[in-house]
Write an enzyme that holds these catalytic residues in place. Structure first.
Site, PDB file in Angstrom:
ATOM      1  N   LYS A  45      45.984  18.689  31.336  1.00  0.00           N
ATOM      2  CA  LYS A  45      46.961  19.729  31.152  1.00  0.00           C
ATOM      3  C   LYS A  45      48.169  19.222  30.387  1.00  0.00           C
ATOM      4  CE  LYS A  45      45.699  21.687  35.606  1.00  0.00           C
ATOM      5  NZ  LYS A  45      46.040  21.718  37.018  1.00  0.00           N
ATOM      6  N   GLY A  46      48.295  17.906  30.343  1.00  0.00           N
ATOM      7  CA  GLY A  46      49.510  17.294  29.829  1.00  0.00           C
ATOM      8  C   GLY A  46      49.831  17.553  28.375  1.00  0.00           C
ATOM      9  N   GLU A 100      47.011  14.354  22.698  1.00  0.00           N
ATOM     10  CA  GLU A 100      47.168  13.696  23.995  1.00  0.00           C
ATOM     11  C   GLU A 100      48.650  13.606  24.343  1.00  0.00           C
ATOM     12  OE1 GLU A 100      46.191  12.992  26.837  1.00  0.00           O
ATOM     13  OE2 GLU A 100      44.965  11.178  26.748  1.00  0.00           O
ATOM     14  N   ASP A 101      48.970  13.636  25.626  1.00  0.00           N
ATOM     15  CA  ASP A 101      50.370  13.503  26.035  1.00  0.00           C
ATOM     16  C   ASP A 101      50.822  12.048  25.992  1.00  0.00           C
ATOM     17  OD1 ASP A 101      48.852  12.747  28.261  1.00  0.00           O
ATOM     18  OD2 ASP A 101      49.903  14.045  29.671  1.00  0.00           O
ATOM     19  N   ASP A 104      48.048   5.447  27.735  1.00  0.00           N
ATOM     20  CA  ASP A 104      48.501   4.504  28.753  1.00  0.00           C
ATOM     21  C   ASP A 104      47.478   3.357  28.801  1.00  0.00           C
ATOM     22  OD1 ASP A 104      49.537   3.293  31.065  1.00  0.00           O
ATOM     23  OD2 ASP A 104      49.796   5.170  32.126  1.00  0.00           O
ATOM     24  N   LYS A 132      52.303   3.926  25.524  1.00  0.00           N
ATOM     25  CA  LYS A 132      52.814   2.912  26.452  1.00  0.00           C
ATOM     26  C   LYS A 132      51.916   1.676  26.331  1.00  0.00           C
ATOM     27  CE  LYS A 132      54.139   4.465  30.565  1.00  0.00           C
ATOM     28  NZ  LYS A 132      54.068   4.826  31.996  1.00  0.00           N
ATOM     29  N   PHE A 153      57.517   5.018  34.942  1.00  0.00           N
ATOM     30  CA  PHE A 153      56.793   6.238  35.262  1.00  0.00           C
ATOM     31  C   PHE A 153      57.519   7.433  34.650  1.00  0.00           C
ATOM     32  CE2 PHE A 153      53.248   7.942  37.437  1.00  0.00           C
ATOM     33  CZ  PHE A 153      53.567   9.268  37.592  1.00  0.00           C
ATOM     34  N   VAL A 154      56.944   7.966  33.566  1.00  0.00           N
ATOM     35  CA  VAL A 154      57.578   9.052  32.831  1.00  0.00           C
ATOM     36  C   VAL A 154      56.944  10.396  33.163  1.00  0.00           C
ATOM     37  CG1 VAL A 154      58.446   7.637  30.935  1.00  0.00           C
ATOM     38  CG2 VAL A 154      56.141   8.582  30.798  1.00  0.00           C
ATOM     39  N   ASP A 160      53.073  14.697  34.233  1.00  0.00           N
ATOM     40  CA  ASP A 160      53.326  15.101  35.615  1.00  0.00           C
ATOM     41  C   ASP A 160      53.268  13.934  36.584  1.00  0.00           C
ATOM     42  OD1 ASP A 160      50.398  15.598  37.415  1.00  0.00           O
ATOM     43  OD2 ASP A 160      50.344  14.870  35.357  1.00  0.00           O
ATOM     44  N   ARG A 166      55.907  18.858  34.872  1.00  0.00           N
ATOM     45  CA  ARG A 166      55.400  19.142  33.526  1.00  0.00           C
ATOM     46  C   ARG A 166      56.346  20.038  32.737  1.00  0.00           C
ATOM     47  NH1 ARG A 166      50.012  17.621  33.224  1.00  0.00           N
ATOM     48  NH2 ARG A 166      48.800  17.760  35.133  1.00  0.00           N
TER      49      ARG A 166
END
Length: 180
Positions: A45-46, A100-101, A104, A132, A153-154, A160, A166
């Site tokens: 969902k990001g 993509e959000d 990672d 990241k 942690f963003v 989210d 979000r």
């Protein structure tokens, strides 16, 4: 108020909007050089806020689709990538741009790219709002990156923690006491 859970703002909404303009122009120019128009696939969902901001700046006719993939439990990548919803459109013989959000660990993105190539995609590129690199555990990079962020942690702008935050219009660092 969810903003009280934010330790600091890393990237303001105005910065995100400006970077989306730049990324859209770069992406469009690159695809025009190759004479291609990609199918744009958001990872739910990001990616939704980022994808919405990005695609409204394209001048080529967009076909969009979504996939839902998961590899997280709370704050930790569990390493097992699940496809919860696949694309509705066929990617066979087509150029695909994954939205993509955040990149990672890279596990999710690696698996999605492999899946799309197995399905016959002619080419798969990735645009990610955030990168990241300190957390990477597999060799993979996005082709287009909005911002590099530190190993914190963003949340916000689609990202989210347990399905919350979000809707923040910026990228912020979540206070550790919220997720511990």
């Amino acid at each position: 108020m969810i903003s009280q859970d934010i330790q600091k703002v890393l990237i303001e909404e105005t910065q995100i909007n400006e970077r989306c303009k730049e990324l859209a122009a770069q992406i469009e120019a690159d695809y025009q050089k190759r004479g291609q128009v990609p199918v744009i696939v958001g990872l739910l969902k990001g990616s939704v806020p980022f994808m919405a901001e990005l695609i409204k700046r394209f001048t080529f006719p967009c076909e969009i689709d979504f996939m839902s993939v998961s590899s997280y439990d709370g704050t930790e990548s569990i390493g097992d990538v699940r496809i919860d919803k696949d694309m509705d459109l066929s990617c066979k013989g087509r150029e695909v741009l994954i939205v993509e959000d955040i990149v990672d660990t890279g596990r999710t993105l690696r698996e999605v790219k492999k899946l799309l190539k197995r399905k016959g995609a002619a080419d798969v590129k990735v645009v990610s709002l955030l990168d990241k690199p300190e957390r990477r555990v597999v060799e993979i990079e996005a082709d287009y990156i909005g911002f590099r962020v530190p190993d914190e942690f963003v949340v916000g702008y689609g990202l989210d923690y347990n399905q919350k935050y979000r809707n923040l219009p910026y990228i912020g660092v979540l206070k550790p006491e919220v997720y511990r």
